[in-house]
Design an enzyme around this catalytic site. Structure first.
Site, mmCIF file in Angstrom:
data_model
loop_
_atom_site.group_PDB
_atom_site.id
_atom_site.type_symbol
_atom_site.label_atom_id
_atom_site.label_comp_id
_atom_site.label_asym_id
_atom_site.label_seq_id
_atom_site.Cartn_x
_atom_site.Cartn_y
_atom_site.Cartn_z
ATOM 1 N N HIS A 232 -63.851 37.707 54.661
ATOM 2 C CA HIS A 232 -64.283 38.489 53.401
ATOM 3 C C HIS A 232 -63.125 39.078 52.672
ATOM 4 O O HIS A 232 -62.014 39.003 52.981
ATOM 5 C CB HIS A 232 -65.655 39.705 54.330
ATOM 6 N N CYS B 276 -62.557 42.199 61.983
ATOM 7 C CA CYS B 276 -63.165 41.268 60.477
ATOM 8 C C CYS B 276 -61.960 40.949 59.726
ATOM 9 O O CYS B 276 -60.631 41.353 60.393
ATOM 10 C CB CYS B 276 -63.986 41.364 59.741
#
Length: 256
Positions: free
Chosen positions: A216, A232
């Site tokens: 992301h 992440c």
């Protein structure tokens, strides 16, 4: 004894040896000059007398690999001041990134692919803090990334299941336990400039199940190259917008 031609005065004592030496020396020099001329004549010449081009042997042997094609040209891989300029996306004004504060190796660029993976594969190299999108023809687009802290990292082979633009972020219950102030977002934080998922998110699934890990964007450009997320893989917002535009459904992902 040879007779001298008429009109020549016989040499005085010692002159004969000197004369013979002189003649021998001239013969050697003239012979060397002739050989040099023959050497030049040995290269093929053009009819107009111009010097010929060198005939080099460019045969590729097994020990010398052929030269690879030049790195591909991509209109979206340009100078950093253009790639990281401010932009408007889906109504959000994404600020420019002070790219001079980002190490050059972490800026978007085209490199020779060293992953050995098939085109379309996303390869995240945790140690390098790099993400590679493998291209056809032996190249890869490389992006700098931030990764998870120790104890929060995931590695393996999976696929991108789907993606979202300006996604909603919902902190998992264990994160809310660690950071109670996030309870206000337990129903989800709407997409926006302060959203931790940034401008885009790609959701990683393995064997049809959500791994809970994402690739992301992030408004925190200074975190690129660091290990500080909750697992992440994060990119600069301008970079995740670029990556997202290149990714289709089900792209393979390798995190190593």
């Amino acid at each position: 004894m040879r007779e001298l031609p008429q009109g020549l005065t016989p040499p005085r004592n010692g002159d004969a040896i000197e004369t013979d030496l002189l003649l021998s020396r001239r013969a050697v020099l003239s012979g060397a000059g002739a050989l040099a001329l023959l050497g030049i004549a040995g290269c093929s010449t053009s009819s107009d007398g111009a010097m010929p081009a060198l005939q080099l042997d460019n045969t590729v042997t097994g020990s010398v690999p052929p030269m690879r094609p030049a790195i591909s040209v991509d209109k979206n891989i340009t100078s950093p001041d253009l790639m990281y300029a401010a932009l408007t996306d889906n109504g959000f004004n994404v600020p420019e990134v002070p790219y001079l504060k980002v190490k050059p190796e972490f800026r978007r660029q085209i490199v020779v692919d060293t992953t050995g993976e098939a085109p379309g594969t996303i390869v995240v190299h945790l140690k390098e803090r790099m993400l590679y999108l493998v291209q056809p023809g032996g190249d890869a687009i490389r992006y700098g990334v931030g990764i998870g802290k120790d104890g929060f990292r995931w590695s393996g082979r999976a696929n991108i299941q789907y993606g979202r633009e300006w996604p909603t972020w919902t902190p998992p219950p264990e994160m809310i336990q660690r950071k109670p102030e996030l309870v206000k977002w337990q129903g989800g934080q709407p997409g926006g400039l302060t959203n931790p998922l940034g401008a885009r998110a790609l959701y990683i699934y393995q064997d049809g199940k959500d791994t809970g890990y994402r690739i992301h964007g992030s408004p925190e450009w200074w975190s690129i190259g660091q290990a500080m997320s909750s697992g992440c893989v994060r990119l600069i917002n301008q970079d995740i917008i670029d990556l997202y535009s290149r990714v289709s459904k089900k792209n393979p992902v390798v995190v190593m």
